[in-house]
Each structure stands twice: as structure tokens, then as C-alpha cells.
Design a protein around this motif. Structure first.
Motif, PDB file in Angstrom:
ATOM      1  N   TRP A   6       5.571   1.820   9.400  1.00 53.48           N
ATOM      2  CA  TRP A   6       5.637   1.114   8.130  1.00 53.48           C
ATOM      3  C   TRP A   6       5.066   2.042   7.071  1.00 53.48           C
ATOM      4  O   TRP A   6       3.936   2.496   7.185  1.00 53.48           O
ATOM      5  CB  TRP A   6       4.833  -0.183   8.185  1.00 53.48           C
ATOM      6  CG  TRP A   6       5.326  -1.142   9.220  1.00 53.48           C
ATOM      7  CD1 TRP A   6       5.070  -1.112  10.553  1.00 53.48           C
ATOM      8  CD2 TRP A   6       6.190  -2.246   9.015  1.00 53.48           C
ATOM      9  NE1 TRP A   6       5.706  -2.133  11.199  1.00 53.48           N
ATOM     10  CE2 TRP A   6       6.411  -2.863  10.262  1.00 53.48           C
ATOM     11  CE3 TRP A   6       6.803  -2.801   7.902  1.00 53.48           C
ATOM     12  CZ2 TRP A   6       7.200  -3.975  10.427  1.00 53.48           C
ATOM     13  CZ3 TRP A   6       7.590  -3.911   8.060  1.00 53.48           C
ATOM     14  CH2 TRP A   6       7.793  -4.490   9.304  1.00 53.48           C
ATOM     15  N   VAL A   7       5.850   2.316   6.038  1.00 57.78           N
ATOM     16  CA  VAL A   7       5.424   3.223   4.977  1.00 57.78           C
ATOM     17  C   VAL A   7       5.507   2.467   3.664  1.00 57.78           C
ATOM     18  O   VAL A   7       6.499   1.784   3.384  1.00 57.78           O
ATOM     19  CB  VAL A   7       6.317   4.482   4.926  1.00 57.78           C
ATOM     20  CG1 VAL A   7       5.819   5.461   3.884  1.00 57.78           C
ATOM     21  CG2 VAL A   7       6.378   5.145   6.294  1.00 57.78           C
ATOM     22  N   GLY A   8       4.454   2.575   2.859  1.00 57.55           N
ATOM     23  CA  GLY A   8       4.448   1.856   1.600  1.00 57.55           C
ATOM     24  C   GLY A   8       3.641   2.572   0.543  1.00 57.55           C
ATOM     25  O   GLY A   8       2.864   3.491   0.821  1.00 57.55           O
ATOM     26  N   ALA A   9       3.835   2.140  -0.701  1.00 57.27           N
ATOM     27  CA  ALA A   9       3.146   2.716  -1.847  1.00 57.27           C
ATOM     28  C   ALA A   9       2.744   1.584  -2.777  1.00 57.27           C
ATOM     29  O   ALA A   9       3.412   0.545  -2.835  1.00 57.27           O
ATOM     30  CB  ALA A   9       4.066   3.690  -2.576  1.00 57.27           C
ATOM     31  N   ALA A  10       1.658   1.805  -3.502  1.00 54.31           N
ATOM     32  CA  ALA A  10       1.195   0.769  -4.427  1.00 54.31           C
ATOM     33  C   ALA A  10       0.416   1.406  -5.563  1.00 54.31           C
ATOM     34  O   ALA A  10      -0.092   2.521  -5.455  1.00 54.31           O
ATOM     35  CB  ALA A  10       0.314  -0.242  -3.696  1.00 54.31           C
ATOM     36  N   ALA A  11       0.325   0.658  -6.665  1.00 53.29           N
ATOM     37  CA  ALA A  11      -0.469   1.073  -7.817  1.00 53.29           C
ATOM     38  C   ALA A  11      -1.046  -0.178  -8.461  1.00 53.29           C
ATOM     39  O   ALA A  11      -0.419  -1.241  -8.458  1.00 53.29           O
ATOM     40  CB  ALA A  11       0.386   1.834  -8.819  1.00 53.29           C
ATOM     41  N   VAL A  12      -2.244  -0.047  -9.013  1.00 51.80           N
ATOM     42  CA  VAL A  12      -2.890  -1.131  -9.744  1.00 51.80           C
ATOM     43  C   VAL A  12      -3.628  -0.502 -10.919  1.00 51.80           C
ATOM     44  O   VAL A  12      -4.156   0.608 -10.802  1.00 51.80           O
ATOM     45  CB  VAL A  12      -3.845  -1.957  -8.840  1.00 51.80           C
ATOM     46  CG1 VAL A  12      -4.934  -1.093  -8.263  1.00 51.80           C
ATOM     47  CG2 VAL A  12      -4.427  -3.136  -9.582  1.00 51.80           C
ATOM     48  N   ALA A  13      -3.640  -1.191 -12.054  1.00 52.38           N
ATOM     49  CA  ALA A  13      -4.321  -0.662 -13.240  1.00 52.38           C
ATOM     50  C   ALA A  13      -5.210  -1.739 -13.845  1.00 52.38           C
ATOM     51  O   ALA A  13      -4.889  -2.933 -13.798  1.00 52.38           O
ATOM     52  CB  ALA A  13      -3.315  -0.180 -14.264  1.00 52.38           C
ATOM     53  N   PHE A  14      -6.308  -1.290 -14.418  1.00 54.85           N
ATOM     54  CA  PHE A  14      -7.266  -2.181 -15.060  1.00 54.85           C
ATOM     55  C   PHE A  14      -7.546  -1.691 -16.475  1.00 54.85           C
ATOM     56  O   PHE A  14      -7.597  -0.489 -16.733  1.00 54.85           O
ATOM     57  CB  PHE A  14      -8.586  -2.192 -14.286  1.00 54.85           C
ATOM     58  CG  PHE A  14      -8.482  -2.794 -12.921  1.00 54.85           C
ATOM     59  CD1 PHE A  14      -8.681  -4.158 -12.740  1.00 54.85           C
ATOM     60  CD2 PHE A  14      -8.196  -2.011 -11.825  1.00 54.85           C
ATOM     61  CE1 PHE A  14      -8.588  -4.719 -11.479  1.00 54.85           C
ATOM     62  CE2 PHE A  14      -8.107  -2.556 -10.560  1.00 54.85           C
ATOM     63  CZ  PHE A  14      -8.303  -3.916 -10.389  1.00 54.85           C
ATOM     64  N   HIS A  15      -7.743  -2.650 -17.361  1.00 57.48           N
ATOM     65  CA  HIS A  15      -8.212  -2.369 -18.714  1.00 57.48           C
ATOM     66  C   HIS A  15      -9.444  -3.231 -18.905  1.00 57.48           C
ATOM     67  O   HIS A  15      -9.334  -4.459 -18.947  1.00 57.48           O
ATOM     68  CB  HIS A  15      -7.137  -2.711 -19.750  1.00 57.48           C
ATOM     69  CG  HIS A  15      -7.523  -2.375 -21.130  1.00 57.48           C
ATOM     70  ND1 HIS A  15      -7.736  -3.324 -22.080  1.00 57.48           N
ATOM     71  CD2 HIS A  15      -7.752  -1.175 -21.719  1.00 57.48           C
ATOM     72  CE1 HIS A  15      -8.072  -2.740 -23.206  1.00 57.48           C
ATOM     73  NE2 HIS A  15      -8.089  -1.430 -23.008  1.00 57.48           N
ATOM     74  N   GLY A  16     -10.597  -2.585 -18.951  1.00 60.36           N
ATOM     75  CA  GLY A  16     -11.833  -3.353 -18.924  1.00 60.36           C
ATOM     76  C   GLY A  16     -11.960  -3.984 -17.555  1.00 60.36           C
ATOM     77  O   GLY A  16     -11.857  -3.312 -16.538  1.00 60.36           O
TER      78      GLY A  16
END
Length: 158
Positions: free
Chosen positions: A108-118
Motif C-alpha cells: 500500500w503506497v500513499g501520500a498526504a499533506a496538511v497545512a496550518f495557519h496559526g
């Protein structure tokens, strides 16, 4: 058996086919009318429209982790840095990761991204890459997802 062979052998080679000169490109045609003293453009490593990291020195930072540092020390430094980012209203911080695991005999291969402002999570995104991709592909896909989503966010929230 010897009946089919020619009775005399020619020592003169066949003439080489005449080659047509390659047609000139438009640039080559134009340059034949210019003088060497005219302005010339020196080639650059990057084209003028491509922006490099040095142009964003105060706006873009990458904080890599040294492989020879104790993980507890790095974790504490990153947590402190995140707390500093939370108080700065002009900072958008992003996490990306890609991974490959084997589960039930399948990759199983996967990618992810998450971003925060404050302290606000502004986006999350994930992508499955199937079982034939490698972890490198996943990490590159995660970076691509993060960059694309950040560009969208910045355009929609100036």
C-alpha cells in the motif's frame, strides 16, 4: 555453383548518395544578418521567468532534519518551532509525507499533506498510489500535493 558469380569484380565503389543540406532554422536565418558586435544574451542556469529559492529567502524556509541528531532533541526543537509559528499570522506551515507498507500480502503506497495557519487546519489531502509505486514516488507526490494545495490556498486567501 560458380555460374551465378560475376566473371569480373569491380574495384570502383558505388558513388555516395548526395546529402541535402539541413534547412536553416528561423533563428539561424536571422543571425546571418546580425553583427557579432550586436547584443548577445548569455545563457543562464535558470531562465529569467523561473524563480529560485534565493528570491524567497525571507518568505520560504525548509527545515531538514540531520540524520545524526537525537530524535528527542529534534522533536523538542520542532515543537518549539511550531509554537512560534502559531503566534505568527504570516506563516503557513505544511507537513507532507509519503509511505509504503505491506499489509495482508499487498503493498500500500500513499501520500498526504496538511497545512496550518496559526492553530487552524486550512487543508488536508491524501492520495493512494496503488501497489506498484515506490516510497520515493509517494514522497514526491506528497510534495506535489502540498505545493499545489498551498498555491490554491494562497490564491483564494491573499
Amino acid at each position: 555453383m560458380a555460374e551465378w558469380m560475376p566473371t569480373h569484380l569491380s574495384t570502383t565503389p558505388f558513388p555516395a548518395p548526395k546529402q541535402k543540406p539541413k534547412p536553416r532554422t528561423i533563428i539561424q536565418t536571422i543571425t546571418q544578418f546580425t553583427s557579432p558586435s550586436h547584443e548577445r544574451i548569455d545563457p543562464s542556469l535558470y531562465p529569467p521567468w523561473r524563480r529560485t529559492l534565493s528570491l524567497y529567502s525571507d518568505r520560504f524556509t525548509v527545515n531538514p532534519c540531520s540524520p545524526f541528531v537525537d530524535t528527542d532533541v529534534v522533536r523538542k526543537e520542532y515543537l518549539k518551532q511550531i509554537e512560534d509559528y502559531k503566534s505568527q499570522h504570516n506563516v503557513l506551515y505544511i507537513y507532507t509525507d509519503g509511505s509504503k507498507i505491506q499489509k495482508s500480502g499487498f503493498h500500500w503506497v500513499g501520500a498526504a499533506a496538511v497545512a496550518f495557519h496559526g492553530e487552524t487546519k486550512v487543508f488536508t489531502s491524501q492520495l493512494g498510489l496503488g501497489g506498484h509505486a515506490e516510497v520515493y514516488n509517494a514522497k514526491m507526490a506528497a510534495l506535489s500535493i502540498g505545493a499545489t494545495k498551498v498555491a490554491e490556498y494562497i490564491c483564494n486567501n491573499p
